[in-house]
Design an enzyme around this catalytic site. Sequence first.
Site, short mmCIF file in Angstrom:
data_model
loop_
_atom_site.label_atom_id
_atom_site.label_comp_id
_atom_site.label_asym_id
_atom_site.label_seq_id
_atom_site.Cartn_x
_atom_site.Cartn_y
_atom_site.Cartn_z
N LYS A 295 -22.82 -18.35 1.87
CA LYS A 295 -23.67 -18.92 0.96
C LYS A 295 -23.04 -20.06 0.01
CE LYS A 295 -25.14 -16.68 -2.71
NZ LYS A 295 -24.77 -17.36 -4.04
N ASN A 296 -21.97 -19.55 -0.64
CA ASN A 296 -21.33 -20.45 -1.59
C ASN A 296 -20.61 -21.35 -0.91
OD1 ASN A 296 -22.38 -18.65 -3.25
ND2 ASN A 296 -20.60 -17.29 -3.81
N ARG B 249 -29.81 -21.33 -9.95
CA ARG B 249 -29.22 -21.78 -11.09
C ARG B 249 -28.10 -22.68 -10.60
NH1 ARG B 249 -24.70 -20.77 -12.08
NH2 ARG B 249 -24.58 -21.77 -14.17
N CYS C 194 -27.99 -16.54 -16.20
CA CYS C 194 -28.60 -15.54 -15.36
C CYS C 194 -28.50 -14.09 -15.44
CB CYS C 194 -28.00 -16.02 -14.02
SG CYS C 194 -26.46 -15.21 -13.58
N ARG D 285 -23.25 -18.22 -17.85
CA ARG D 285 -23.00 -19.20 -17.20
C ARG D 285 -22.72 -20.62 -17.76
NH1 ARG D 285 -24.24 -16.80 -12.18
NH2 ARG D 285 -22.81 -18.13 -11.27
N ASP E 131 -19.77 -26.20 -19.62
CA ASP E 131 -19.12 -27.12 -20.35
C ASP E 131 -17.91 -27.86 -19.79
OD1 ASP E 131 -18.06 -24.28 -20.59
OD2 ASP E 131 -16.37 -24.88 -21.84
N ASP F 281 -17.33 -11.11 -6.85
CA ASP F 281 -18.73 -10.76 -6.15
C ASP F 281 -18.36 -9.54 -5.21
OD1 ASP F 281 -19.39 -14.22 -5.30
OD2 ASP F 281 -19.42 -12.92 -7.10
N ILE G 103 -14.17 -11.65 -14.90
CA ILE G 103 -14.66 -13.26 -14.65
C ILE G 103 -16.03 -13.12 -15.41
CG2 ILE G 103 -15.70 -14.64 -12.90
CD1 ILE G 103 -12.53 -14.28 -12.87
N ARG H 74 -31.46 -13.64 -1.52
CA ARG H 74 -30.64 -14.92 -1.88
C ARG H 74 -29.51 -15.26 -1.30
NH1 ARG H 74 -28.73 -14.82 -7.34
NH2 ARG H 74 -27.72 -16.71 -6.39
#
Length: 428
Positions: A23-24, A93, A117, A122, A125, A307, A329, A399
């Site tokens: 997915k990523n 997002r 989220c 998240r 910047d 994750d 993280i 998702r």
Amino acid sequence: MSAKFVINGQNKLFGEIPVQGAKNSALPILAATVLVDGVCEIHDCPDLTDVQATVNILRHLGCRVKREGHCCTVDGTSAAGSPIPEKLMHEMRSSIIFLGAILGRFGRAEMFAPGGCEIGLRPIDLHLDAMRKFGAEVLEEHGKIVCECPNGLKGTQITLSFPSVGATENILLAACRAEGTTTLFNAAREPEISDLADFLNAAGARIQGAGSGEIIIEGVKRLTGCVHTVIPDRIVAAGYLAAAAMTEGKVRLSHIIPAHIGPVLPILRDSGCEVEVRGHTVTLRAPNRLKAVKSIRTMPYPGFPTDMQAPIMAMMTVAEGTTVIVETIFESRYKHVGELGRMGANIRVEGRTAVVQGVPMLTGARVSAPDLRGGFALVLAGLAAKGTTEISEIRHMERGYEDICKTLSALGADIQRVNDGDRNEKEQ
Ligand code: EPZ
């Protein structure tokens, strides 16, 4: 109608499954097609709601997109830099990943700030500072972001204060067609960065060093159509190995790049699992009872992936001994702890540290998925628990995990997807 998973636990998992596309990786690669004047054929695109949300944005921008099974064909020739509406931005997002591509192609990007989220604020910047370094004017007001660089982006030097995955991706995308050369220091090293660079280079970009902390991008005038296959999803792969580990099973994963789950394999072995790596397959044989791994700290790649924190925590809830987990993280990635506690897990959280005291057995309960990876952790807990577990809010898992029921049922799990109003078969 919302749906839920109903799991009757304690089936041992046996068998072999292929791993879905990442997915990523698919999301930034699909966004990158905005930069391409031509047709891109992207294979192994997983069938996920996040991928559909990305396709919806591509179509909104004027790209022609065709999805056939796991293949996405995108023609970015007639794309325009129209503003991305709030509704589409809030569907996912991580659509902030379109910023670099739209700005790089059209010199102007307008979208809504993605907002936080379930797992944290998240902030973006680092993304916006990087766009300024390329010479863009960045305006943030009323929840909107407008980046403008009418004379085109100029190559530059950027050092990230944190190896942000998304910021690294946006910098690659913006630099691809910038005038001159960009050097990025302290870049993220995740495999998905290398996959994005491979796709862009196939389209004619000139990117060197992806996968390392220093990436050099030589801007080019045009990118042209190409064919690319998305890498396997390392997080989904590790998650299904955890499912075998928790159910005294034996599971083989095919279509995987073992090096990408390198940071997870020592944890699985230390917990008593036998793990065999052979070519593009990994086989895990579980012990009768898992041993607790003393400490786990999430880190940027090649460290232990954030994750996988929730799925590994689920594993440790039934291991013998105590595990200390530190989530470095994201600031609020423990929303699954309360739900695991309702299934009998013994976990204490102090700030970013969770102490997991293994228990002999979890018991099934009605729980609610708090987010994507926390939801998958509840599926794992349900597979191991005694009795029936019902998991609501499964839209979170859909998702990122392609057809969890089909995949786990193929390994022998007793899991069904039912509409929230229905009762599971056993109750009827
Ligand atoms: C990507 O998110 C992944 N998402 C996440 O996966 C993953 O957890 C994360 O990388 C870390 O590996 C996608 O690829 C779509 P980051 P991203 O920028 O890019 C801070 C999943 O479950 N930060 O590396 O948003 C941030 O607050 C998802 O599939 C800033 O401070 O991650 C966080 O603490 C969840 N300013 C840290 O960096 C910024 O401008 C890591 O964020 C950007 C980030």
